[in-house]
Design an enzyme around this catalytic site. Sequence first.
Site, PDB file in Angstrom:
ATOM      1  N   ASP A 103      67.065  -0.751  -5.726  1.00 58.45           N
ATOM      2  CA  ASP A 103      67.875  -1.361  -4.559  1.00 58.45           C
ATOM      3  C   ASP A 103      66.683  -1.886  -3.472  1.00 58.45           C
ATOM      4  OD1 ASP A 103      68.169   1.260  -3.793  1.00 58.45           O
ATOM      5  OD2 ASP A 103      69.681   0.588  -2.692  1.00 58.45           O
ATOM      6  N   GLY A 104      65.390  -0.603  -3.710  1.00 60.86           N
ATOM      7  CA  GLY A 104      64.507  -0.854  -2.306  1.00 60.86           C
ATOM      8  C   GLY A 104      63.414  -2.300  -3.175  1.00 60.86           C
ATOM      9  N   THR A 125      66.084   3.328 -11.666  1.00 55.25           N
ATOM     10  CA  THR A 125      66.781   4.040 -11.084  1.00 55.25           C
ATOM     11  C   THR A 125      68.149   4.666 -11.941  1.00 55.25           C
ATOM     12  OG1 THR A 125      68.309   4.583  -8.948  1.00 55.25           O
ATOM     13  CG2 THR A 125      68.878   2.338  -9.924  1.00 55.25           C
ATOM     14  N   ILE A 126      67.740   6.060 -11.479  1.00 52.36           N
ATOM     15  CA  ILE A 126      68.879   6.900 -11.850  1.00 52.36           C
ATOM     16  C   ILE A 126      70.555   6.736 -11.449  1.00 52.36           C
ATOM     17  CG2 ILE A 126      66.815   8.688 -12.571  1.00 52.36           C
ATOM     18  CD1 ILE A 126      68.205  10.402 -10.853  1.00 52.36           C
ATOM     19  N   ARG A 154      80.190  24.858 -17.204  1.00 51.75           N
ATOM     20  CA  ARG A 154      81.572  25.634 -17.157  1.00 51.75           C
ATOM     21  C   ARG A 154      81.490  26.290 -17.869  1.00 51.75           C
ATOM     22  NH1 ARG A 154      85.935  22.503 -19.659  1.00 51.75           N
ATOM     23  NH2 ARG A 154      85.045  20.844 -19.089  1.00 51.75           N
ATOM     24  N   GLY A 170      72.116  10.679  -6.849  1.00 50.31           N
ATOM     25  CA  GLY A 170      72.569   9.212  -6.871  1.00 50.31           C
ATOM     26  C   GLY A 170      73.052   8.529  -5.382  1.00 50.31           C
ATOM     27  N   ARG A 171      72.988   8.880  -4.417  1.00 49.40           N
ATOM     28  CA  ARG A 171      71.994   8.719  -2.998  1.00 49.40           C
ATOM     29  C   ARG A 171      73.373   8.170  -2.645  1.00 49.40           C
ATOM     30  NH1 ARG A 171      66.442   7.419  -0.224  1.00 49.40           N
ATOM     31  NH2 ARG A 171      65.572   7.301  -2.513  1.00 49.40           N
ATOM     32  N   GLY A 185      84.242  16.411 -18.831  1.00 52.22           N
ATOM     33  CA  GLY A 185      85.942  17.738 -18.053  1.00 52.22           C
ATOM     34  C   GLY A 185      85.305  17.591 -16.942  1.00 52.22           C
ATOM     35  N   ASP A 187      86.855  18.746 -13.249  1.00 54.02           N
ATOM     36  CA  ASP A 187      89.013  18.780 -12.870  1.00 54.02           C
ATOM     37  C   ASP A 187      88.842  17.659 -12.124  1.00 54.02           C
ATOM     38  OD1 ASP A 187      89.430  20.868 -14.080  1.00 54.02           O
ATOM     39  OD2 ASP A 187      87.707  22.130 -13.373  1.00 54.02           O
ATOM     40  N   ARG A 243      81.117  29.001  -6.001  1.00 55.89           N
ATOM     41  CA  ARG A 243      79.478  28.734  -6.093  1.00 55.89           C
ATOM     42  C   ARG A 243      79.249  27.342  -5.941  1.00 55.89           C
ATOM     43  NH1 ARG A 243      80.522  34.148  -6.756  1.00 55.89           N
ATOM     44  NH2 ARG A 243      79.249  35.502  -7.668  1.00 55.89           N
ATOM     45  N   HIS A 249      65.817  17.613  -8.780  1.00 54.50           N
ATOM     46  CA  HIS A 249      65.036  16.280  -9.507  1.00 54.50           C
ATOM     47  C   HIS A 249      64.976  16.504 -11.254  1.00 54.50           C
ATOM     48  CE1 HIS A 249      64.359  16.115  -5.847  1.00 54.50           C
ATOM     49  NE2 HIS A 249      63.584  15.022  -5.842  1.00 54.50           N
TER      50      HIS A 249
HETATM   51  N1  LIG Z   1      63.531  -4.266   2.955  1.00 53.22           N
HETATM   52  C1  LIG Z   1      62.708  -4.272   2.583  1.00 53.22           C
HETATM   53  N2  LIG Z   1      61.475  -5.136   2.226  1.00 53.22           N
HETATM   54  C2  LIG Z   1      60.200  -4.647   1.798  1.00 53.22           C
HETATM   55  N3  LIG Z   1      59.900  -3.473   1.285  1.00 53.22           N
HETATM   56  C3  LIG Z   1      61.052  -2.935   0.684  1.00 53.22           C
HETATM   57  C4  LIG Z   1      62.151  -2.933   1.427  1.00 53.22           C
HETATM   58  N4  LIG Z   1      62.628  -1.320   1.210  1.00 53.22           N
HETATM   59  C5  LIG Z   1      62.483  -0.936  -0.082  1.00 53.22           C
HETATM   60  N5  LIG Z   1      61.623  -1.322  -0.292  1.00 53.22           N
HETATM   61  C6  LIG Z   1      59.943  -1.088  -0.881  1.00 53.22           C
HETATM   62  O1  LIG Z   1      60.295  -1.082  -2.006  1.00 53.22           O
HETATM   63  C7  LIG Z   1      59.989   0.771  -2.523  1.00 53.22           C
HETATM   64  C8  LIG Z   1      60.932   1.838  -3.354  1.00 53.22           C
HETATM   65  O2  LIG Z   1      62.108   1.375  -2.357  1.00 53.22           O
HETATM   66  P1  LIG Z   1      62.926   3.226  -2.235  1.00 53.22           P
HETATM   67  O3  LIG Z   1      62.457   3.718  -1.575  1.00 53.22           O
HETATM   68  O4  LIG Z   1      64.076   2.439  -1.823  1.00 53.22           O
HETATM   69  O5  LIG Z   1      63.597   3.290  -3.926  1.00 53.22           O
HETATM   70  P2  LIG Z   1      64.109   2.452  -5.131  1.00 53.22           P
HETATM   71  O6  LIG Z   1      63.928   1.080  -5.093  1.00 53.22           O
HETATM   72  O7  LIG Z   1      65.333   2.335  -4.109  1.00 53.22           O
HETATM   73  O8  LIG Z   1      64.593   3.814  -6.095  1.00 53.22           O
HETATM   74  P3  LIG Z   1      65.445   4.666  -6.036  1.00 53.22           P
HETATM   75  O9  LIG Z   1      66.647   4.533  -5.007  1.00 53.22           O
HETATM   76  O10 LIG Z   1      65.648   5.353  -7.436  1.00 53.22           O
HETATM   77  O11 LIG Z   1      64.370   5.999  -5.488  1.00 53.22           O
HETATM   78  C9  LIG Z   1      59.650   1.317  -0.499  1.00 53.22           C
HETATM   79  O12 LIG Z   1      59.159   2.038  -0.615  1.00 53.22           O
HETATM   80  C10 LIG Z   1      59.089  -0.084  -0.303  1.00 53.22           C
HETATM   81  O13 LIG Z   1      58.131   0.226  -0.626  1.00 53.22           O
HETATM   82  O1  LIG Z   2      62.445  11.386  -4.416  1.00 55.00           O
HETATM   83  P1  LIG Z   2      62.317  11.678  -3.578  1.00 55.00           P
HETATM   84  O2  LIG Z   2      62.672  11.661  -2.139  1.00 55.00           O
HETATM   85  O3  LIG Z   2      62.564  13.422  -4.138  1.00 55.00           O
HETATM   86  O4  LIG Z   2      63.917  10.955  -3.435  1.00 55.00           O
HETATM   87  C1  LIG Z   2      65.017  11.891  -3.797  1.00 55.00           C
HETATM   88  C2  LIG Z   2      66.557  10.766  -4.653  1.00 55.00           C
HETATM   89  O5  LIG Z   2      65.603   9.024  -5.492  1.00 55.00           O
HETATM   90  C3  LIG Z   2      66.827   9.362  -6.189  1.00 55.00           C
HETATM   91  O6  LIG Z   2      66.375  10.575  -7.355  1.00 55.00           O
HETATM   92  C4  LIG Z   2      66.072   8.296  -6.892  1.00 55.00           C
HETATM   93  O7  LIG Z   2      65.339   8.359  -7.329  1.00 55.00           O
HETATM   94  C5  LIG Z   2      67.993   9.253  -5.408  1.00 55.00           C
HETATM   95  O8  LIG Z   2      68.937   9.836  -6.692  1.00 55.00           O
HETATM   96  C6  LIG Z   2      68.000  10.913  -4.337  1.00 55.00           C
HETATM   97  O9  LIG Z   2      68.501  10.420  -3.761  1.00 55.00           O
HETATM   98 MG   LIG Z   3      67.119   2.805  -4.614  1.00 58.60          MG
END
Ligand SMILES: Nc1ncnc2c1ncn2[C@@H]1O[C@H](COP(=O)(O)OP(=O)(O)OP(=O)(O)O)[C@@H](O)[C@H]1O
Ligand SMILES: O=P(O)(O)OC[C@H]1O[C@](O)(CO)[C@@H](O)[C@@H]1O
Ligand SMILES: [Mg+2]
Length: 320
Positions: A103-104, A125-126, A154, A170-171, A185, A187, A243, A249
């Site tokens: 999404d970023g 993205t995972i 399990r 999953g952020r 499966g 709980d 536990r 990662h």
């Molecule tokens: N609002 C924004 N405008 C421009 N670039 C952005 C913006 N948000 C994020 N980015 C760019 O996208 C890069 C990746 O974003 P982010 O770290 O959220 O990971 P992601 O693409 O969502 O993947 P994941 O969540 O799987 O790690 C950021 O480091 C930045 O360079």
């Molecule tokens: O690369 P980093 O900073 O360890 O990010 C971990 C984050 O990235 C993700 O693995 C997605 O790529 C998220 O599930 C997790 O929160």
């Molecule tokens: Mg993301």
Amino acid sequence: MKKIAVLTSGGDSPGMNAAVRSVALKANYHQIEPVAVQYGYKGLIDKNFLPLMNYNLGDMVHTGGTKLFTSRFPEFTDQVVQEEAVSNLKNENIDGLVVIGGDGSYKGAQALADLGFPTVAIPGTIDNDVGGTDFSIGFDTAINTAVDAIDKIRDTATSHERIFVVEVMGREAGDLAYWSAIAAGADMAVIPEIEFTTEGILEDIDNSRLLGNKRYLIVLSEGVMKGYEMAEDLSCEGRHKVRVSQLGHIQRGGNPSPKDRVIATRLASAAVETLIEGQSGICIGMRNTRAERNKISDVLEQETNFISEINSKRFDFLFN
Ligand SMILES: Nc1ncnc2c1ncn2[C@@H]1O[C@H](COP(=O)(O)OP(=O)(O)OP(=O)(O)O)[C@@H](O)[C@H]1O
Ligand SMILES: O=P(O)(O)OC[C@H]1O[C@](O)(CO)[C@@H](O)[C@@H]1O
Ligand SMILES: [Mg+2]
């Protein structure tokens, strides 16, 4: 169109290499020169451009990680930096860009498209937290990895009749936790999209024990809280010994599943076609087995499929 570049951005995900290879092969098929940008958006500023045909494309589809490297580059939110990226792309005579990320990364792609540079994105993205697609590249592999680990936990949880909290990634999105909880499966699944109470879980543990199930597996999404915090809350001052296992990662690595390889190949191929047709600001997703085009700006506003499904409460019979 003579030159198309591709970059991977944000967290790596299994299948990114399959997508990169598909961009290269599809571009080459159309006599377009494919260019690799290393280190995501940072590479656009550092001018990390390489001919993609120099990569060993024949040995790429099955590999995990990203051979283009990736980065988190917060500076890219700055329009001045984005403009510099466009200028560097133009100086390399690059006519279009494929962005592979979450999404970023989609926001970065939208910014480039807004500046008039032809850009198309595909979901890598995972987390599966991107709209406009049923699944993101890497999600299937990550669930497989998580389920493999939870199955093993399990075994020992059952042998010792223990309560386990398994924290998955999953952020802010619960997809990875929910899917792996169903498949393993478990709980209980605890995810950001559904409210929970510690008392509710404790009651469920008691009910489960009355039914003769002394082992109790909770799959916890990292977006809710830390596993050890939940364990502390559930321990009831030592009455329960809980536990914790944080999968971490390990979920991002490994060879991509065949499904991720195929999705990656198809989406990347469609991304190149979209650029060739002169479109920009578009993302390609997988919808009901078909590649679908959407505007990135629309998708960034939308709920993901998962949230709609959770709201339909179709899985309430599995977890409360
Ligand atoms: N609002 C924004 N405008 C421009 N670039 C952005 C913006 N948000 C994020 N980015 C760019 O996208 C890069 C990746 O974003 P982010 O770290 O959220 O990971 P992601 O693409 O969502 O993947 P994941 O969540 O799987 O790690 C950021 O480091 C930045 O360079
Ligand atoms: O690369 P980093 O900073 O360890 O990010 C971990 C984050 O990235 C993700 O693995 C997605 O790529 C998220 O599930 C997790 O929160
Ligand atoms: Mg993301």
